[in-house]
Write a protein that holds these residues in place. Structure first.
Motif, short mmCIF file in Angstrom:
data_model
loop_
_atom_site.label_atom_id
_atom_site.label_comp_id
_atom_site.label_asym_id
_atom_site.label_seq_id
_atom_site.Cartn_x
_atom_site.Cartn_y
_atom_site.Cartn_z
N GLU A 4 0.83 -1.21 0.00
CA GLU A 4 0.00 0.00 0.00
C GLU A 4 0.87 1.26 0.00
N LEU A 5 1.91 1.28 0.83
CA LEU A 5 2.81 2.43 0.85
C LEU A 5 3.52 2.60 -0.48
N PHE A 6 3.90 1.49 -1.08
CA PHE A 6 4.58 1.55 -2.38
C PHE A 6 3.65 2.11 -3.44
N GLN A 7 2.40 1.69 -3.44
CA GLN A 7 1.44 2.21 -4.42
C GLN A 7 1.21 3.71 -4.24
N LEU A 8 1.15 4.17 -3.00
CA LEU A 8 1.04 5.62 -2.75
C LEU A 8 2.26 6.35 -3.30
N TYR A 9 3.43 5.77 -3.08
CA TYR A 9 4.68 6.35 -3.58
C TYR A 9 4.66 6.42 -5.11
N MET A 10 4.18 5.38 -5.75
CA MET A 10 4.14 5.35 -7.21
C MET A 10 3.17 6.37 -7.79
N ASP A 11 2.24 6.84 -6.98
CA ASP A 11 1.32 7.89 -7.42
C ASP A 11 1.96 9.27 -7.41
N PHE A 12 3.12 9.41 -6.76
CA PHE A 12 3.83 10.69 -6.76
C PHE A 12 4.32 10.98 -8.17
N PRO A 13 4.46 12.24 -8.52
CA PRO A 13 5.03 12.56 -9.84
C PRO A 13 6.43 11.97 -9.99
N LYS A 14 6.75 11.60 -11.20
CA LYS A 14 8.05 10.99 -11.50
C LYS A 14 9.20 11.88 -11.06
N GLU A 15 9.04 13.20 -11.18
CA GLU A 15 10.10 14.13 -10.81
C GLU A 15 10.43 14.03 -9.32
N ILE A 16 9.46 13.70 -8.51
CA ILE A 16 9.69 13.55 -7.08
C ILE A 16 10.38 12.22 -6.78
N ARG A 17 10.02 11.18 -7.52
CA ARG A 17 10.57 9.85 -7.27
C ARG A 17 11.97 9.66 -7.83
N GLU A 18 12.33 10.41 -8.84
CA GLU A 18 13.63 10.23 -9.50
C GLU A 18 14.80 10.46 -8.56
N GLY A 19 15.79 9.59 -8.64
CA GLY A 19 17.03 9.75 -7.89
C GLY A 19 16.97 9.35 -6.43
N ARG A 20 15.86 8.85 -5.99
CA ARG A 20 15.75 8.44 -4.57
C ARG A 20 16.55 7.16 -4.36
N ARG A 21 17.34 7.16 -3.27
CA ARG A 21 18.17 5.99 -2.97
C ARG A 21 17.89 5.40 -1.60
N GLU A 22 17.14 6.15 -0.77
CA GLU A 22 16.84 5.66 0.57
C GLU A 22 15.50 6.21 1.05
N ILE A 23 14.98 5.57 2.06
CA ILE A 23 13.73 5.98 2.68
C ILE A 23 14.04 6.31 4.13
N ILE A 24 13.54 7.44 4.59
CA ILE A 24 13.68 7.82 5.99
C ILE A 24 12.37 7.45 6.67
N ALA A 25 12.45 6.59 7.66
CA ALA A 25 11.25 6.11 8.35
C ALA A 25 11.18 6.69 9.76
N SER A 26 9.96 6.76 10.27
CA SER A 26 9.77 7.18 11.65
C SER A 26 8.62 6.39 12.24
N GLY A 27 8.61 6.32 13.54
CA GLY A 27 7.53 5.62 14.24
C GLY A 27 7.95 4.24 14.69
N ASN A 28 7.48 3.89 15.88
CA ASN A 28 7.84 2.60 16.45
C ASN A 28 7.20 1.42 15.72
N GLY A 29 6.12 1.67 14.99
CA GLY A 29 5.49 0.59 14.25
C GLY A 29 6.44 -0.07 13.26
N ILE A 30 7.28 0.71 12.65
CA ILE A 30 8.27 0.15 11.72
C ILE A 30 9.63 -0.02 12.39
N ARG A 31 9.96 0.87 13.32
CA ARG A 31 11.26 0.79 14.00
C ARG A 31 11.40 -0.52 14.78
#
Length: 71
Positions: A4-31
């Motif tokens: 679901e998170l990936f699909q939301l990310y794919m809905d972002f404009p290509k210009e925003i997604r280009e060149g991304r190499r890492e994801i910054i996460a927050s919250g104990n749910g994922i930590r």
């Protein structure tokens, strides 16, 4: 959840997604859920990083309150 998170990310404009190499996460749910963190890394094909502050929401609320007091 990773899908679901990936699909939301794919809905972002290509210009925003280009060149991304890492994801910054927050919250104990994922930590505190290593399996979820691994699934996010696999799905996005990117390195997952966490902020240095573990209680991000509490730290942000405290900073906002301090900013109001200092004005």
């Amino acid at each position: 959840m990773a899908e679901e998170l990936f699909q939301l990310y794919m809905d972002f404009p290509k210009e925003i997604r280009e060149g991304r190499r890492e994801i910054i996460a927050s919250g104990n749910g994922i930590r505190k859920n290593r399996l979820m963190a691994e699934e996010i890394e696999k799905k996005f094909d990117m390195r997952l990083r966490f902020s240095d502050i573990e209680e991000e929401a509490a730290a942000g609320a405290a900073k906002a309150a301090l900013d109001l007091l200092v004005q």
